[in-house]
Design a protein around this motif. Structure first.
Motif, short mmCIF file in Angstrom:
data_model
loop_
_atom_site.label_atom_id
_atom_site.label_comp_id
_atom_site.label_asym_id
_atom_site.label_seq_id
_atom_site.Cartn_x
_atom_site.Cartn_y
_atom_site.Cartn_z
N THR A 76 -1.45 2.66 -0.81
CA THR A 76 -0.38 2.33 0.13
C THR A 76 -0.14 0.83 0.11
OG1 THR A 76 -1.00 4.20 1.53
CG2 THR A 76 0.36 2.48 2.53
N VAL A 78 0.34 -2.69 1.41
CA VAL A 78 0.00 -3.34 2.68
C VAL A 78 0.48 -4.78 2.75
CG1 VAL A 78 -1.98 -1.84 3.16
CG2 VAL A 78 -2.31 -3.93 1.81
N GLY A 90 3.93 -0.01 3.57
CA GLY A 90 3.84 1.37 4.03
C GLY A 90 4.21 2.40 2.97
N ASP A 91 4.85 1.97 1.89
CA ASP A 91 5.17 2.90 0.80
C ASP A 91 3.89 3.43 0.17
OD1 ASP A 91 7.89 2.71 1.09
OD2 ASP A 91 8.19 1.32 -0.59
N ARG A 92 3.86 4.71 -0.09
CA ARG A 92 2.74 5.33 -0.81
C ARG A 92 3.13 5.43 -2.27
NH1 ARG A 92 2.05 10.27 0.05
NH2 ARG A 92 4.28 10.53 0.44
#
Length: 350
Positions: A76, A78, A90-92
């Motif tokens: 993820t 950060v 926040g993108d996975r």
């Protein structure tokens, strides 16, 4: 932060190391899962044979040992470095881990996966997925859809190896295929074939455990030691042989078995790494005008294709994917070397 750090042959340590900070164009990831694959085993037990220079910086990345392992991983975002666009905290993501020189004959043709001095994040770079955090160029990120979890995200890399092999085969929907080997890459080839509309697929695997695992997913499986593989292929193809074959086993007998069951003008793809040389009869190729090609790594497009197929529910981890933590890495490497287990994902959570 804690990390699995490779120092030398059969010398892997779980250590506390400095937490990285992203540079321009980079992101910082909180790693989720990292897979242990055959390349990691080669590096651990025979690093020089695996192409890892123990004494000199990597010609592309400049990295030297010790090295944090983990080149097939998810995480993820950060933190963003200066100038990063198109990705958000926040993108996975899954990480396309290739480093290439940009100047060799392969790179000049756009085939960076066949670069003569190829490097991988988590093998020949600063940082890797078997740590709490890593930094990586934002251009290497592939954002995961909401319905693709981080465990699947860590499998994008090995499944992309298999997807690329299927692309190299030229097989089309409605045609037939034979896979020798039902380890993770063999399973990945089976998933990729099915996702691309190739339904008539036969899997050859001597291990009872691996046969059971892929059969539970829906594959048609043959024991090449105690059953007649040729007869099974004849039954599948009406006696004409398969259009495409895949060596996902990495042993000479597997290659020979696939060649023997190709139809005229068929193609075999070698996607497994071999530790030994082998003999074969070239007249087999001449008489059927059959082809043998290699498949190395993957492209960014292969990553996108696998993620799209995962989002469509084409992949299933049931029965062949296990999980451990950083403290279990050494034990998992030993078990995989002994043929126990299939795919192990390492959770990098603190």
């Amino acid at each position: 932060m804690r990390a699995a750090v490779f120092h030398a042959q059969e010398d892997l340590r779980i250590e506390d190391v400095a937490e990285p900070t992203p540079g321009p164009g980079q992101v910082k990831l909180k790693n989720a899962y990292a897979g242990i694959c055959g390349s990691d085993l080669h590096v651990y037990y025979a690093p020089e044979a695996a192409g890892l220079d123990m004494d000199n910086p990597h010609p592309v990345t400049g990295a030297t040992l010790p090295q944090i392992l983990g080149h097939e991983f998810s995480g993820t975002v950060v933190e963003l470095g200066e100038g990063v666009e198109g990705v958000s905290v926040g993108d996975r993501v899954a990480v396309w881990p290739i480093y290439s020189c940009g100047t060799c004959a392969a790179c000049a043709k756009g085939a960076v996966n066949a670069c003569r001095t190829i490097g991988f994040h988590g093998l020949m770079s600063d940082g890797g997925g078997m740590a709490e955090y890593t930094t990586v160029d934002a251009a290497k990120l592939h954002v995961l859809p909401e319905n693709v979890d981080l465990k699947l995200g860590a499998l994008v890399e090995p499944m992309a190896v298999a997807w690329h092999a299927v692309e190299r085969s030229g097989v089309k929907a409605g045609e037939t295929a034979l896979i020798a080997g039902a380890g993770p890459i063999g399973i990945g080839v089976w998933f990729a074939l099915k996702a691309q509309g190739v339904e008539d697929v036969l899997v050859s695997e001597p291990s009872p455990e691996r046969r059971a695992a892929i059969a539970a997913l829906g594959a048609t499986v043959v024991d090449p030691v105690h059953e007649d593989l040729g007869a099974a292929v004849d039954k599948l193809t009406g006696g004409s042989g398969v259009q495409a074959g895949f060596d996902a086993a990495g042993v000479g007998v597997a290659v020979s078995s696939v060649l023997a069951n190709l139809r005229p003008l068929g193609r075999m793809v070698i996607v497994a790494l071999h530790e030994r040389t082998m003999d074969f009869f070239p007249t087999q190729l001449v008489m059927g005008e059959t082809e043998v090609v290699g498949a190395l790594g993957y492209t960014q497009a292969d990553f996108d294709a696998v993620i799209a197929a995962m989002a469509e529910g084409k992949y299933d981890t049931t029965g062949w994917v296990d999980e451990t933590d950083l403290d279990g890495v050494l034990g998992a490497i030993g078990a995989l070397r002994e043929g126990r287990g299939m795919k192990v994902l390492v959770s990098s959570a603190a």
